[in-house]
Scaffold this motif. Sequence first.
Motif, PDB file in Angstrom:
ATOM      1  N   TYR A  48       0.836  -1.205   0.000  1.00  0.00           N
ATOM      2  CA  TYR A  48       0.000   0.000   0.000  1.00  0.00           C
ATOM      3  C   TYR A  48       0.871   1.255   0.000  1.00  0.00           C
ATOM      4  CZ  TYR A  48      -3.356   3.555   1.193  1.00  0.00           C
ATOM      5  OH  TYR A  48      -4.112   4.695   1.163  1.00  0.00           O
ATOM      6  N   ARG A  49       1.853   1.300   0.876  1.00  0.00           N
ATOM      7  CA  ARG A  49       2.713   2.487   0.968  1.00  0.00           C
ATOM      8  C   ARG A  49       3.431   2.738  -0.359  1.00  0.00           C
ATOM      9  NH1 ARG A  49       4.049   0.147   6.032  1.00  0.00           N
ATOM     10  NH2 ARG A  49       5.988  -0.680   5.124  1.00  0.00           N
ATOM     11  N   GLU A  50       3.980   1.679  -0.954  1.00  0.00           N
ATOM     12  CA  GLU A  50       4.735   1.842  -2.194  1.00  0.00           C
ATOM     13  C   GLU A  50       3.834   2.305  -3.342  1.00  0.00           C
ATOM     14  OE1 GLU A  50       7.115  -1.535  -3.187  1.00  0.00           O
ATOM     15  OE2 GLU A  50       7.975  -1.694  -1.175  1.00  0.00           O
ATOM     16  N   LEU A  51       2.653   1.733  -3.448  1.00  0.00           N
ATOM     17  CA  LEU A  51       1.755   2.103  -4.540  1.00  0.00           C
ATOM     18  C   LEU A  51       1.186   3.506  -4.340  1.00  0.00           C
ATOM     19  CD1 LEU A  51      -0.092  -1.309  -4.855  1.00  0.00           C
ATOM     20  CD2 LEU A  51       1.475  -0.338  -6.536  1.00  0.00           C
ATOM     21  N   ASP A  52       0.873   3.849  -3.107  1.00  0.00           N
ATOM     22  CA  ASP A  52       0.306   5.166  -2.835  1.00  0.00           C
ATOM     23  C   ASP A  52       1.271   6.268  -3.250  1.00  0.00           C
ATOM     24  OD1 ASP A  52      -1.694   6.898  -1.862  1.00  0.00           O
ATOM     25  OD2 ASP A  52      -0.646   7.101   0.054  1.00  0.00           O
ATOM     26  N   SER A  54       4.006   5.848  -5.443  1.00  0.00           N
ATOM     27  CA  SER A  54       4.697   5.689  -6.726  1.00  0.00           C
ATOM     28  C   SER A  54       3.799   5.797  -7.956  1.00  0.00           C
ATOM     29  CB  SER A  54       5.419   4.338  -6.771  1.00  0.00           C
ATOM     30  OG  SER A  54       4.495   3.262  -6.739  1.00  0.00           O
ATOM     31  N   LEU A  55       2.492   5.587  -7.817  1.00  0.00           N
ATOM     32  CA  LEU A  55       1.618   5.635  -8.989  1.00  0.00           C
ATOM     33  C   LEU A  55       1.200   7.076  -9.299  1.00  0.00           C
ATOM     34  CD1 LEU A  55      -0.693   2.508  -8.567  1.00  0.00           C
ATOM     35  CD2 LEU A  55       1.517   2.717  -9.724  1.00  0.00           C
ATOM     36  N   ALA A  76      -4.969   5.035 -11.972  1.00  0.00           N
ATOM     37  CA  ALA A  76      -3.709   4.932 -12.712  1.00  0.00           C
ATOM     38  C   ALA A  76      -3.794   3.660 -13.550  1.00  0.00           C
ATOM     39  CB  ALA A  76      -2.518   4.874 -11.769  1.00  0.00           C
ATOM     40  N   TRP A  77      -3.246   3.724 -14.761  1.00  0.00           N
ATOM     41  CA  TRP A  77      -3.250   2.579 -15.674  1.00  0.00           C
ATOM     42  C   TRP A  77      -1.802   2.234 -15.998  1.00  0.00           C
ATOM     43  CZ3 TRP A  77      -5.974  -1.303 -17.411  1.00  0.00           C
ATOM     44  CH2 TRP A  77      -5.654  -1.923 -18.622  1.00  0.00           C
ATOM     45  N   CYS A  78      -1.403   0.995 -15.745  1.00  0.00           N
ATOM     46  CA  CYS A  78      -0.016   0.581 -15.950  1.00  0.00           C
ATOM     47  C   CYS A  78       0.035  -0.731 -16.727  1.00  0.00           C
ATOM     48  CB  CYS A  78       0.691   0.384 -14.602  1.00  0.00           C
ATOM     49  SG  CYS A  78       0.746   1.856 -13.573  1.00  0.00           S
ATOM     50  N   GLY A  79       1.143  -0.934 -17.438  1.00  0.00           N
ATOM     51  CA  GLY A  79       1.307  -2.201 -18.137  1.00  0.00           C
ATOM     52  C   GLY A  79       1.819  -2.052 -19.541  1.00  0.00           C
ATOM     53  N   ASP A  80       1.281  -2.896 -20.434  1.00  0.00           N
ATOM     54  CA  ASP A  80       1.826  -3.024 -21.784  1.00  0.00           C
ATOM     55  C   ASP A  80       0.827  -2.671 -22.881  1.00  0.00           C
ATOM     56  OD1 ASP A  80       4.068  -4.156 -20.461  1.00  0.00           O
ATOM     57  OD2 ASP A  80       3.091  -6.119 -20.478  1.00  0.00           O
ATOM     58  N   ALA A  81      -0.357  -2.163 -22.539  1.00  0.00           N
ATOM     59  CA  ALA A  81      -1.384  -1.971 -23.569  1.00  0.00           C
ATOM     60  C   ALA A  81      -2.226  -0.739 -23.276  1.00  0.00           C
ATOM     61  CB  ALA A  81      -2.288  -3.207 -23.654  1.00  0.00           C
ATOM     62  N   TRP A  95       5.342  -0.423 -15.511  1.00  0.00           N
ATOM     63  CA  TRP A  95       5.208  -1.240 -14.306  1.00  0.00           C
ATOM     64  C   TRP A  95       6.133  -0.688 -13.221  1.00  0.00           C
ATOM     65  CZ3 TRP A  95       1.463  -4.775 -14.076  1.00  0.00           C
ATOM     66  CH2 TRP A  95       1.006  -5.368 -15.256  1.00  0.00           C
ATOM     67  N   THR A  96       5.649  -0.616 -12.000  1.00  0.00           N
ATOM     68  CA  THR A  96       6.488  -0.266 -10.862  1.00  0.00           C
ATOM     69  C   THR A  96       6.954  -1.558 -10.177  1.00  0.00           C
ATOM     70  OG1 THR A  96       4.700  -0.212  -9.237  1.00  0.00           O
ATOM     71  CG2 THR A  96       5.079   1.806 -10.527  1.00  0.00           C
ATOM     72  N   PRO A  97       8.004  -1.485  -9.357  1.00  0.00           N
ATOM     73  CA  PRO A  97       8.461  -2.704  -8.665  1.00  0.00           C
ATOM     74  C   PRO A  97       7.355  -3.381  -7.846  1.00  0.00           C
ATOM     75  CG  PRO A  97      10.144  -1.013  -8.511  1.00  0.00           C
ATOM     76  CD  PRO A  97       8.942  -0.352  -9.144  1.00  0.00           C
ATOM     77  N   ALA A  98       6.515  -2.596  -7.156  1.00  0.00           N
ATOM     78  CA  ALA A  98       5.442  -3.197  -6.359  1.00  0.00           C
ATOM     79  C   ALA A  98       4.434  -3.914  -7.247  1.00  0.00           C
ATOM     80  CB  ALA A  98       4.748  -2.126  -5.521  1.00  0.00           C
ATOM     81  N   LEU A  99       4.078  -3.316  -8.374  1.00  0.00           N
ATOM     82  CA  LEU A  99       3.136  -3.954  -9.289  1.00  0.00           C
ATOM     83  C   LEU A  99       3.716  -5.237  -9.885  1.00  0.00           C
ATOM     84  CD1 LEU A  99       1.648  -0.890 -11.216  1.00  0.00           C
ATOM     85  CD2 LEU A  99       0.513  -2.284  -9.463  1.00  0.00           C
TER      86      LEU A  99
END
Length: 210
Positions: A48-52, A54-55, A76-81, A95-99
């Motif tokens: 939770y802390r990392e995503l809050d 970093s996104l 937030a939308w992350c990924g390859d598409a 992509w973030t490390p947490a994701l």
Amino acid sequence: MQQLYLLAPANESLSQPDVQATGWQSITDGQLLWLPQFFSPSEADRLYRELDSSLAWQQLPIQMFGRQVLQPRLQAWCGDAVYQYSGLTMHPDPWTPALVDIKSRLQSTLGRDFNSVLANKYRDGRDYMGWHQDNEPELGHQPVIASVSLGEERRFVLKHLATGEKREYALSHGSLLVMAGALQTHWLHSVPKTQRPKKSRINLTFRTII
């Protein structure tokens, strides 16, 4: 680590002991996996802390009833598409490390690859998700949606389109809920608003864009 490979055959119901052992729920016209403690409390706190922090959270407008309105939550939308819904086109952030950590855990557990994730941040009880289906064409036939919840517990409600049957889950800190099979064809789902005091919650819905 327990592996719950997707999916049980659509016409083969799980026996009750198997349902209890694996987390698969007996549900009409679909498949649903519910694991309320998928991540330990300490893992969930860290994620939770990392995503809050970093996104790239945004409050984006969508088309509703012919007009543009701001969504009642941050996203937030992350990924390859690229992803499109309700007149909105979302270009992915990296992509973030947490994701990546969460995606790897899901893929190992479910035996399913995911190439994108939609992150929603509910700031308090006034933020919500209305009734909808995740049935956009780019999600393919019988999409698998893996939903991870972090932070404040919120109600999640499913409603069958034909029968009106409802199912409700308390999406708790560190929980996993997977919707699969024909569920997106036959059921609506929502996260209702509430007047009760609520702290923030992050929800991640991992999916595969074709």
